[in-house]
Write an enzyme that holds these catalytic residues in place. Structure first.
Site, PDB file in Angstrom:
ATOM      1  N   THR A  62      40.877 -35.209  75.875  1.00 23.92           N
ATOM      2  CA  THR A  62      40.747 -34.473  77.136  1.00 23.92           C
ATOM      3  C   THR A  62      39.869 -33.242  76.958  1.00 23.92           C
ATOM      4  OG1 THR A  62      42.935 -35.238  77.840  1.00 23.92           O
ATOM      5  CG2 THR A  62      42.030 -33.320  78.976  1.00 23.92           C
ATOM      6  N   CYS A  70      57.372 -26.164  87.941  1.00 24.61           N
ATOM      7  CA  CYS A  70      58.192 -25.094  88.523  1.00 24.61           C
ATOM      8  C   CYS A  70      59.554 -25.012  87.857  1.00 24.61           C
ATOM      9  CB  CYS A  70      58.345 -25.311  90.024  1.00 24.61           C
ATOM     10  SG  CYS A  70      59.387 -26.736  90.468  1.00 24.61           S
ATOM     11  N   CYS A  92      55.000 -32.532  89.630  1.00 27.80           N
ATOM     12  CA  CYS A  92      55.450 -31.289  90.271  1.00 27.80           C
ATOM     13  C   CYS A  92      54.327 -30.719  91.134  1.00 27.80           C
ATOM     14  CB  CYS A  92      55.851 -30.276  89.204  1.00 27.80           C
ATOM     15  SG  CYS A  92      56.196 -28.618  89.841  1.00 27.80           S
ATOM     16  N   HIS A  95      36.379 -34.356  77.163  1.00 27.23           N
ATOM     17  CA  HIS A  95      35.976 -34.609  78.553  1.00 27.23           C
ATOM     18  C   HIS A  95      35.639 -33.294  79.262  1.00 27.23           C
ATOM     19  CE1 HIS A  95      36.529 -38.879  78.719  1.00 27.23           C
ATOM     20  NE2 HIS A  95      37.805 -38.825  78.363  1.00 27.23           N
ATOM     21  N   CYS A 100      60.561 -32.134  88.355  1.00 27.28           N
ATOM     22  CA  CYS A 100      60.891 -31.401  87.128  1.00 27.28           C
ATOM     23  C   CYS A 100      62.293 -31.758  86.645  1.00 27.28           C
ATOM     24  CB  CYS A 100      60.776 -29.900  87.359  1.00 27.28           C
ATOM     25  SG  CYS A 100      59.066 -29.285  87.440  1.00 27.28           S
ATOM     26  N   HIS A 127      45.259 -27.511  74.024  1.00 35.12           N
ATOM     27  CA  HIS A 127      46.663 -27.671  74.410  1.00 35.12           C
ATOM     28  C   HIS A 127      47.521 -28.306  73.320  1.00 35.12           C
ATOM     29  CE1 HIS A 127      44.627 -31.422  75.726  1.00 35.12           C
ATOM     30  NE2 HIS A 127      45.717 -31.994  75.272  1.00 35.12           N
TER      31      HIS A 127
END
Length: 342
Positions: free
Chosen positions: A40, A90, A104, A43, A96, A60
């Site tokens: 990712t 959240c 979410c 990308h 969640c 990440h």
């Protein structure tokens, strides 16, 4: 002050000095040790994804130590190692509560829609921090997030022992799919990739059969499954043509695990009547979260994953531009890691 690598535009990082963030209510400050480069991230670097988030600090897949906690946050040891769930929901909505955080309405992801870990420090919600044993090296802990993605995919596909599985793609995540499938007891495990090097590594890590010639893939799968096709096919590349191939490799009543990310407008035409009559299934999965992270960490702590193929290529933060630009030239490096100098 701290150093951070900002992707200012597609293809261009700039390492800058920024103030060290301070944890607010319910937050923890992590001193980052190492960060894995994900597909990712590539990308994003190439301008194919999250372009509207730039300029951005990507990253990440990370690990580090607890540097500070906000007032009222308990349960953490300063200086202790930790990994972090990068999916920020959240925390209380329908999705969640079901650990389906990607759905979410307020979901954000570190390093994708908000600043991430290619920096010396990051502030994160305390509820997403998972303490890790000090004895486990950072270069192993950094694999927790990508392994969690694979754990979730296997959970969604309900993989069990004795099932035949085809993994399309022998890159970093494809290799982790193979290793987890081996741990679960799937058999035979067939891996397909154009790269001879990566297929060879997948075979070393637990695959039973490797295929590098696309023209031989279908027959190889049929020969290995008594002509039925595979119980489960995992597409781990993100190529629409390979998704069509995956459907042809499944047995009647088989399962397609849709894992590889495609373009937003790509479509897969399902044969509706055949899907109904054969009781075929398709399930999407891409990110590990919640319990997936804890399970992945447990597997790493207890040595269930061969990690050496993922720890060979390390670059300091100052060389992040070169690290990204050369990844495609280094197929034997299953994972590139960015190391924060201390």
């Amino acid at each position: 002050m701290m150093r951070a690598a900002i992707l200012v535009k597609p293809g261009r990082f700039e390492v800058e000095e920024r103030p060290i963030p301070q944890p607010g209510q319910g937050e923890v400050l992590i001193k980052i040790a190492q960060v894995g480069v994900c597909g990712t991230d590539l990308h994003i670097f190439n301008g194919h994804y999250a372009a509207d988030s730039l300029p951005l600090i990507p990253g990440h897949e990370f690990t580090g130590t607890i540097a500070a906690v906000a007032s009222g946050v308990t349960g953490f040891q300063l200086g202790g190692k930790a990994v972090v769930d990068m999916n920020v929901g959240c925390g209380h909505c329908f999705w969640c509560r079901r650990n389906e955080v990607l759905n979410c309405p307020d979901m954000r992801q570190m390093g994708i829609t908000m600043d991430g870990a290619f920096a010396e420090y990051i502030v994160v919600p305390a509820r997403l921090v998972i303490p890790a044993p000090d004895a486990i090296p950072f270069e192993v802990l950094v694999l927790t997030e990508p392994l969690a993605c694979v754990v979730r995919a296997a959970r969604k596909a309900r993989v069990t022992f004795g099932q035949s599985v085809v993994v399309i793609g022998a890159g970093p995540v494809g290799n982790l799919h193979v290793q987890l499938l081996r741990t679960i007891g799937a058999a035979p495990i067939i891996v397909a990739d154009l790269s001879e090097d990566r297929v060879a590594m997948a075979l070393e890590c637990g695959a039973d059969i490797g295929v590098t010639d696309p023209a031989q893939l279908h027959q190889t799968v049929m020969d290995a499954t008594e002509g039925r096709g595979a119980d489960i096919v995992i597409e781990s590349v993100g190529n629409p043509t390979l998704y069509k191939t995956a459907l042809r490799l499944m047995r009647k009543g088989g399962h397609l695990a849709a894992f590889g990310l495609t373009g937003v407008d790509e479509r897969l035409a399902l044969p509706i009547l055949e899907t109904i009559l054969h009781e075929n299934s398709v399930k999407g999965s891409v990110a590990g979260m919640g319990q997936d992270m804890h399970d992945a960490l447990t597997l790493l702590v207890h040595g269930r994953i061969r990690t050496k193929p993922f720890t060979r290529a390390t670059y300091p933060l100052t060389d992040i531009q070169a690290a990204f630009e050369t990844i495609s030239d280094r197929p034997k490096d299953l994972k590139t890691q960015i190391v924060m100098a201390t």
